[in-house]
Design an enzyme around this catalytic site. Structure first.
Site, PDB file in Angstrom:
ATOM      1  N   CYS A   1      -1.211   2.484   4.526  1.00  0.00           N
ATOM      2  CA  CYS A   1      -1.291   1.599   3.355  1.00  0.00           C
ATOM      3  C   CYS A   1       0.082   1.005   3.060  1.00  0.00           C
ATOM      4  O   CYS A   1       0.619   1.139   1.964  1.00  0.00           O
ATOM      5  CB  CYS A   1      -1.834   2.355   2.146  1.00  0.00           C
ATOM      6  SG  CYS A   1      -2.387   1.257   0.817  1.00  0.00           S
ATOM      7  N   GLY A   2       0.643   0.348   4.071  1.00  0.00           N
ATOM      8  CA  GLY A   2       1.868  -0.408   3.893  1.00  0.00           C
ATOM      9  C   GLY A   2       1.521  -1.851   3.586  1.00  0.00           C
ATOM     10  O   GLY A   2       0.468  -2.138   2.990  1.00  0.00           O
TER      11      GLY A   2
ATOM     12  N   ARG B   1       3.275  10.082  -1.442  1.00  0.00           N
ATOM     13  CA  ARG B   1       4.206   9.097  -0.916  1.00  0.00           C
ATOM     14  C   ARG B   1       3.769   7.687  -1.303  1.00  0.00           C
ATOM     15  O   ARG B   1       2.705   7.473  -1.865  1.00  0.00           O
ATOM     16  CB  ARG B   1       4.305   9.247   0.609  1.00  0.00           C
ATOM     17  CG  ARG B   1       4.916  10.573   1.049  1.00  0.00           C
ATOM     18  CD  ARG B   1       4.993  10.678   2.548  1.00  0.00           C
ATOM     19  NE  ARG B   1       5.443  12.001   2.961  1.00  0.00           N
ATOM     20  CZ  ARG B   1       5.429  12.432   4.216  1.00  0.00           C
ATOM     21  NH1 ARG B   1       4.987  11.646   5.193  1.00  0.00           N
ATOM     22  NH2 ARG B   1       5.843  13.656   4.509  1.00  0.00           N
TER      23      ARG B   1
ATOM     24  N   HIS C   1      -2.380  -5.785  15.726  1.00  0.00           N
ATOM     25  CA  HIS C   1      -1.373  -6.142  16.727  1.00  0.00           C
ATOM     26  C   HIS C   1      -1.668  -5.275  17.939  1.00  0.00           C
ATOM     27  O   HIS C   1      -1.885  -4.064  17.809  1.00  0.00           O
ATOM     28  CB  HIS C   1       0.035  -5.887  16.204  1.00  0.00           C
ATOM     29  CG  HIS C   1       1.142  -6.261  17.154  1.00  0.00           C
ATOM     30  ND1 HIS C   1       1.124  -7.427  17.890  1.00  0.00           N
ATOM     31  CD2 HIS C   1       2.289  -5.624  17.499  1.00  0.00           C
ATOM     32  CE1 HIS C   1       2.231  -7.503  18.625  1.00  0.00           C
ATOM     33  NE2 HIS C   1       2.941  -6.410  18.417  1.00  0.00           N
TER      34      HIS C   1
ATOM     35  N   GLY D   1       1.986  -9.025   5.711  1.00  0.00           N
ATOM     36  CA  GLY D   1       0.875  -8.607   4.866  1.00  0.00           C
ATOM     37  C   GLY D   1       0.895  -9.216   3.480  1.00  0.00           C
ATOM     38  O   GLY D   1      -0.152  -9.541   2.908  1.00  0.00           O
TER      39      GLY D   1
ATOM     40  N   SER E   1       6.935  -6.148  10.584  1.00  0.00           N
ATOM     41  CA  SER E   1       6.818  -4.873  11.276  1.00  0.00           C
ATOM     42  C   SER E   1       8.173  -4.421  11.803  1.00  0.00           C
ATOM     43  O   SER E   1       9.097  -5.224  11.980  1.00  0.00           O
ATOM     44  CB  SER E   1       5.847  -4.998  12.453  1.00  0.00           C
ATOM     45  OG  SER E   1       6.391  -5.854  13.451  1.00  0.00           O
TER      46      SER E   1
END
Length: 490
Positions: free
Chosen positions: A46-47, A77, A133, A159, A415
């Protein structure tokens, strides 16, 4: 593991996969999200991509939850906070993966092998594994269970912009693909199409591509024009202005918001429109500067593309992964210490046109970078439509991130793979442009060239012809014709 899949293929198949690219008609998405309705979508990670794709998919009416490592949940986190703060169900791999009809692997590239190795045994028979990707499949040669369908839905931007464009009622161009060795039920394409609708990508245009074409073009665009050139240009332009006596606060603001402003023109009407925003004398200066930049940088662009095709880039980067990202972290820290990054912006207002008038060199850098990236990709066998999305169209979406918190924001939302490639390019490009920058004066960066609009008509006509007939403009005009719902920046 880490047996480069691309390098195991014969040349015939390598070329076929590199050249796979078809712009899909909007009618092909008439079923919308139907193929995924009622199915459980479980996102791993969940970035930036994970959260924002999940928000779009949920807003489109799909059942989305998040699975995280047990320690990430226990320690609450940031990934756990991202998901729970937005009202999503969160569970461990063991709790959620066995229930998933589709597992969306949206973790960083360096985690893919470990993550897929952990979740694959938990996936139910006949489920679908999705990537955004294809690095894990193409460069690391990950082998996926034969009963699992493997697809890719790759929005061509960070994102954050996947979400922002969706909220504007549009979307971002998206590449979709099915891993030919993992489509046991022949439903991979339909699943990928529904996923692309869920993120809003169908409104901007979808290319049916291959894992290989996506990886090789994506890595090239990121390293050169999308991130590397913007980083190099930011640092060089800022330093030149300050050295020449321009206030550092003004220089900082001109650059931070200048990339976003001038590439908005690029987004709306390509290089032609971006260049048309300049006065005639400024256009000619930018044109000739871009031509000079292309001559200087072409060998560097070609080296990056060659290293991407052969796998040299990937093997070098993965060696750094194994060394705890020593180089990546060192380069990230060095970027944070640059004078541009540390400068405080002036409170002085800068009008939209002023960004063009006083950022002539920045316009030239964008033009040179986009055209070079496009030309180099096409020469390597990548289809023009794919090269367009990986160069021109995505540039404004990356530039938007710099407007938030400078290079830090760009590098934190892209990324780790893109960030590593960005630094590689930047460290080679800055010294390469040292002589060029020594001849640059503030009339093309920071001050402007004055109000005299006199030019030679024949010279202007020739420049306009060259700009408008470049292959990236030809294919771009066609592709932008499909983007009738495109939204301008607020």
């Amino acid at each position: 593991m880490r047996n480069n899949y691309f390098n195991t293929l014969p040349l015939r198949l390598q070329l076929a996969q590199l050249g796979k690219c078809r712009f899909m008609d909007s009618s092909e998405f008439s079923d919308g999200i139907e193929k995924l309705k009622g199915k459980k979508l479980v996102i791993v990670g969940c970035g930036a991509q994970g959260l924002n794709q999940g928000l779009n998919l949920r807003d489109s009416g799909l059942d989305v939850s998040y699975t995280l490592r047990a320690e990430a949940i226990a320690e609450k986190r940031q990934s756990w906070k991202n998901a729970t703060d937005n009202g999503f169900t969160v569970g461990t791999y063991e709790e959620l993966i066995p229930t998933a009809d589709m597992v969306l692997n949206l973790t960083p590239d360096k985690q893919h092998s470990a993550v897929v190795s952990q979740v694959m045994p938990l996936m139910k028979h006949g489920a679908c594994l999705s990537y955004s990707h294809g690095f894990n499949i193409v460069e690391e040669g990950m082998q996926i269970r034969e009963d699992i369908t493997v697809i890719m839905v790759a929005p061509k931007c960070p994102g954050t912009e996947v979400r922002e464009e969706y909220k504007r009622g549009f979307g971002v161009p998206t590449l979709i693909a099915v891993h030919t060795e993992n489509d046991p039920n022949g439903e991979g394409l339909e699943l990928a199409k529904a996923y692309a609708v869920g993120t809003g990508g169908h409104r901007a245009g979808v290319l049916q591509s291959s894992f290989i074409a996506e990886v090789k073009s994506d890595l090239m665009g990121e390293q050169t024009i999308l991130c590397g050139m913007l980083q190099t240009g930011s640092i060089l332009c800022f330093n030149k202005m300050v050295e020449s006596g321009i206030d550092s606060g003004y220089a900082s603001k001109l650059i931070q918001y200048g990339w976003e402003t001038i590439t908005e023109g690029l987004k709306q009407g390509g290089i032609t429109n971006m260049m048309d925003r300049l006065s005639n004398p400024a256009k000619l200066r930018a044109f000739y500067l871009a031509e000079e930049l292309k001559e200087i940088m072409r060998p560097l662009y070609e080296k990056h593309q060659d290293d991407i095709i052969t796998g040299e880039f990937s093997s070098t980067m993965m060696a750094d992964w194994d060394n705890d990202d020593a180089n990546l972290l060192k380069w990230r820290a060095a970027t944070a210490e640059t004078a541009f990054e540390k400068a405080e912006n002036t409170t002085q207002e800068i009008s939209e046109q002023e960004f063009y008038d006083k950022g002539i060199l920045m316009v030239a850098m964008v033009k040179a970078g986009v055209e070079l990236a496009f030309e180099t990709m096409v020469a390597a066998g990548i289809i023009a439509e794919s090269a367009y999305y990986e160069s021109l169209h995505e540039t404004p979406l990356i530039a938007n991130t710099i407007a938030r918190r400078k290079l830090y924001e760009m590098n934190v939302v892209i990324s780790d793979t893109a960030e590593y490639g960005c630094y590689l390019f930047d460290h080679a490009c800055r010294p390469l442009l040292a002589d060029f920058m020594s001849k640059i004066t503030i009339d093309v960066i920071g001050q402007g060239i004055g109000s005299d609009n006199t030019v030679d008509n024949r010279e202007l006509i020739a420049a306009n012809e060259a700009i408008r007939n470049h292959p990236v403009e030809v294919v771009g005009k066609k592709l932008r014709g499909y983007m009738t719902a495109m939204k301008s920046l607020a």
